[in-house]
Design a protein around this motif. Structure first.
Motif, short mmCIF file in Angstrom:
data_model
loop_
_atom_site.label_atom_id
_atom_site.label_comp_id
_atom_site.label_asym_id
_atom_site.label_seq_id
_atom_site.Cartn_x
_atom_site.Cartn_y
_atom_site.Cartn_z
N UNK A 171 85.16 13.85 69.53
CA UNK A 171 85.49 12.71 68.66
C UNK A 171 84.35 12.41 67.70
N UNK A 172 83.12 12.44 68.26
CA UNK A 172 81.94 12.18 67.42
C UNK A 172 81.82 13.27 66.34
N UNK A 173 82.01 14.52 66.75
CA UNK A 173 81.91 15.65 65.84
C UNK A 173 82.96 15.53 64.72
N UNK A 174 84.19 15.17 65.10
CA UNK A 174 85.26 15.02 64.10
C UNK A 174 84.94 13.88 63.15
N UNK A 175 84.46 12.75 63.69
CA UNK A 175 84.11 11.61 62.83
C UNK A 175 83.00 11.99 61.86
N UNK A 176 81.99 12.74 62.34
CA UNK A 176 80.90 13.16 61.47
C UNK A 176 81.41 14.11 60.38
N UNK A 177 82.31 15.03 60.76
CA UNK A 177 82.87 15.98 59.80
C UNK A 177 83.67 15.24 58.73
N UNK A 178 84.47 14.26 59.16
CA UNK A 178 85.26 13.47 58.20
C UNK A 178 84.35 12.71 57.24
N UNK A 179 83.31 12.10 57.79
CA UNK A 179 82.37 11.35 56.95
C UNK A 179 81.70 12.27 55.94
N UNK A 180 81.28 13.47 56.41
CA UNK A 180 80.62 14.43 55.53
C UNK A 180 81.57 14.87 54.41
N UNK A 181 82.81 15.20 54.76
CA UNK A 181 83.79 15.63 53.76
C UNK A 181 84.08 14.51 52.77
N UNK A 182 84.18 13.28 53.29
CA UNK A 182 84.44 12.12 52.42
C UNK A 182 83.29 11.95 51.42
N UNK A 183 82.05 12.07 51.92
CA UNK A 183 80.89 11.96 51.03
C UNK A 183 80.91 13.04 49.95
N UNK A 184 81.24 14.30 50.37
CA UNK A 184 81.28 15.41 49.41
C UNK A 184 82.37 15.18 48.37
N UNK A 185 83.55 14.76 48.83
CA UNK A 185 84.65 14.50 47.90
C UNK A 185 84.30 13.37 46.95
N UNK A 186 83.69 12.31 47.49
CA UNK A 186 83.29 11.16 46.65
C UNK A 186 82.29 11.61 45.60
N UNK A 187 81.32 12.43 45.99
CA UNK A 187 80.32 12.92 45.04
C UNK A 187 80.98 13.76 43.96
N UNK A 188 81.92 14.66 44.35
CA UNK A 188 82.62 15.50 43.37
C UNK A 188 83.42 14.66 42.39
N UNK A 189 84.16 13.67 42.94
CA UNK A 189 84.97 12.81 42.07
C UNK A 189 84.08 12.01 41.13
N UNK A 190 82.95 11.56 41.65
CA UNK A 190 82.02 10.78 40.80
C UNK A 190 81.59 11.66 39.62
N UNK A 191 81.20 12.92 39.91
CA UNK A 191 80.77 13.84 38.85
C UNK A 191 81.90 14.07 37.86
N UNK A 192 83.12 14.32 38.39
CA UNK A 192 84.27 14.56 37.51
C UNK A 192 84.57 13.33 36.67
N UNK A 193 84.50 12.15 37.29
CA UNK A 193 84.76 10.91 36.55
C UNK A 193 83.71 10.69 35.47
#
Length: 108
Positions: free
Chosen positions: A75-97
């Motif tokens: 559960x901890x591993x999945x939560x960390x993976x989700x948080x990491x992916x969310x951060x990466x997606x947010x960073x990509x969207x920020x750059x695209x925006x």
């Protein structure tokens, strides 16, 4: 003659008593050994059953504990993976925006 007969009878009784005592002693010893062996086997069987039950219970408990630990780790591993992916997606969207905003500003 009576005295000799009495002595002879007493000796015969003593001899028979000794023989019977010896025979009974042997029988008792044999019986005792057999009883001891039987009791030992019964106790061994009982202990084996108890040990098997104990091992099964311990195995089940350990399995439950490990499963709970692994579940928590997963559960901890999945939560960390989700948080990491969310951060990466947010960073990509920020750059695209930002790029899109710059292009729009330039076009305007």
């Amino acid at each position: 003659h009576r005295a000799e007969l009495e002595r002879s009878v007493e000796e015969a009784i003593a001899r028979c008593t000794d023989e019977l005592t010896a025979r009974h002693r042997e029988e008792l010893e044999r019986s005792g050994e057999e009883t001891t062996a039987r009791c030992t086997l019964e106790l061994a069987a009982r202990h084996r059953a108890e040990l098997e039950r104990s091992v099964e219970e311990t195995t089940a408990r350990c399995t439950d504990e490990l499963t709970a630990r692994h579940r928590a780790e997963l559960e901890r591993s999945v939560e960390e993976a989700i948080a990491r992916c969310t951060d990466e997606l947010t960073a990509r969207h920020r750059e695209e925006l930002e790029r899109s905003g710059e292009e729009t500003t330039a076009r305007c």
